[in-house]
Scaffold this motif. Structure first.
Motif, short mmCIF file in Angstrom:
data_model
loop_
_atom_site.label_atom_id
_atom_site.label_comp_id
_atom_site.label_asym_id
_atom_site.label_seq_id
_atom_site.Cartn_x
_atom_site.Cartn_y
_atom_site.Cartn_z
N SER A 38 0.67 -1.36 -0.69
CA SER A 38 -0.10 -0.10 -0.03
C SER A 38 0.35 1.29 -0.15
O SER A 38 1.68 1.41 0.43
CB SER A 38 -1.06 -0.45 1.88
OG SER A 38 -1.54 1.42 1.49
N GLU A 39 0.39 1.77 -0.74
CA GLU A 39 1.09 3.95 -1.36
C GLU A 39 1.47 4.13 0.51
O GLU A 39 1.70 5.51 0.80
CB GLU A 39 0.35 4.01 -2.00
CG GLU A 39 1.42 3.80 -3.59
CD GLU A 39 0.41 4.29 -4.61
OE1 GLU A 39 -0.11 5.22 -4.59
OE2 GLU A 39 1.16 4.46 -5.76
N ALA A 44 4.06 4.45 3.30
CA ALA A 44 4.92 5.53 3.34
C ALA A 44 4.94 6.89 3.75
O ALA A 44 5.43 8.10 4.03
CB ALA A 44 6.00 5.85 1.74
N GLN A 45 3.32 7.27 2.59
CA GLN A 45 2.65 8.66 3.80
C GLN A 45 2.00 8.99 5.45
O GLN A 45 2.40 9.75 5.93
CB GLN A 45 1.10 8.44 2.62
CG GLN A 45 1.55 8.61 1.35
CD GLN A 45 -0.44 8.93 0.91
OE1 GLN A 45 -1.11 9.40 2.10
NE2 GLN A 45 -0.37 8.00 -0.49
#
Length: 265
Positions: free
Chosen positions: A233-234, A237-238
């Motif tokens: 999942s991106e 990092a966020q």
């Protein structure tokens, strides 16, 4: 001729009304779509039976509150997301991630080798110590005293894993329950002789009940809490960046002071 003219005018009127209706519908749909698009909602899975991380204070409202809820809202504000919370049994949280029912989990969850195989974890946002909670009259003061006793834990938790590890050297019986309140209920009625619970949660119960006491379980590596995501999942990092910023600017420490300082009632 009059009939033909009347029919022509009727067709024109119907056409105009249809066009207006279509335009209104398009404008309405377009407006709702824009609002939905701008809102950017993330669905958070949690198990609201774990004060002070996530729970419901029914004397006040039916809303889920706690440290993790406030943390999720801070992260959402920083990243531009609205957070929608789904209350799910703890042992169903990772399956819910895998099934795409939630975008992430904040539920006082700690990484384990088994969990790492199927989900991704953020950086740590809180460290924790595991405690043995007992009735004061139990005579249990050390882990070795658990021999011959029944110990309660939450199902699918790191405390369940720890209990099974302890049971390799201490002959004790382990029983699991879905919810933390169920564990404490069986402890209070002496169905359990002890329970293994993390420090902040244990302290919340012990400070509110004079019949309870607790002591730490010595382990090699400190346990820590992290957000949980589908593999790849991106969001990881966020969230990592947002959590680090909240640590650096003292906001997470403020949440600790708000939720983890327990006063006896």
């Amino acid at each position: 001729m009059k009939n033909k003219l009347f029919m022509l005018m009727l067709v024109l009127v119907i056409a105009v009304l249809a066009a207006c209706g279509t335009k209104d519908k398009e404008e309405k749909t377009g407006s709702e779509g824009t609002n939905t698009e701008d809102k950017k909602v993330l669905v958070m899975g949690t198990s609201a039976d774990y004060p002070p991380f996530e729970y419901v204070d029914t004397a006040v409202s039916e809303d889920i509150i706690g440290f993790d809820v406030d943390l999720a809202k801070l992260i959402g504000e920083k990243l531009g997301y609205e957070i929608k919370i789904e209350n799910i049994d703890f042992n169903s949280l990772i399956p819910s991630i895998q099934a795409g029912k939630v975008d992430f989990v904040l539920a006082g969850m700690s990484p384990t080798p088994e969990r790492d195989k199927v989900v991704d974890f953020s950086i740590a946002y809180n460290e924790t110590v595991q405690m043995v909670v007992t009735k004061k009259d139990s005579g249990i003061q050390t882990v070795e005293d658990l021999a011959g006793k029944t110990v309660g834990v939450q199902v699918s938790s790191i405390q369940e894993d720890l209990a099974n590890e302890v049971a390799k050297t201490v002959d004790m019986t382990i029983e699991s329950r879905n919810l933390i309140p169920e564990v404490f209920q069986d402890l209070m009625t002496k169905r359990f002789d002890a329970a293994i619970i993390e420090d902040i949660v244990a302290e919340n119960y012990v400070k509110r009940n004079d019949d309870l006491a607790f002591f730490p379980v010595a382990i090699d590596d400190a346990d820590y809490k992290a957000a949980v995501f589908p593999e790849g999942s991106e969001l990881k990092a966020q969230f990592d960046e947002a959590i680090q910023e909240l640590i650096d600017n003292g906001k997470i420490e403020e949440l600790r002071q708000k939720w983890f300082v327990v006063e006896a009632e």
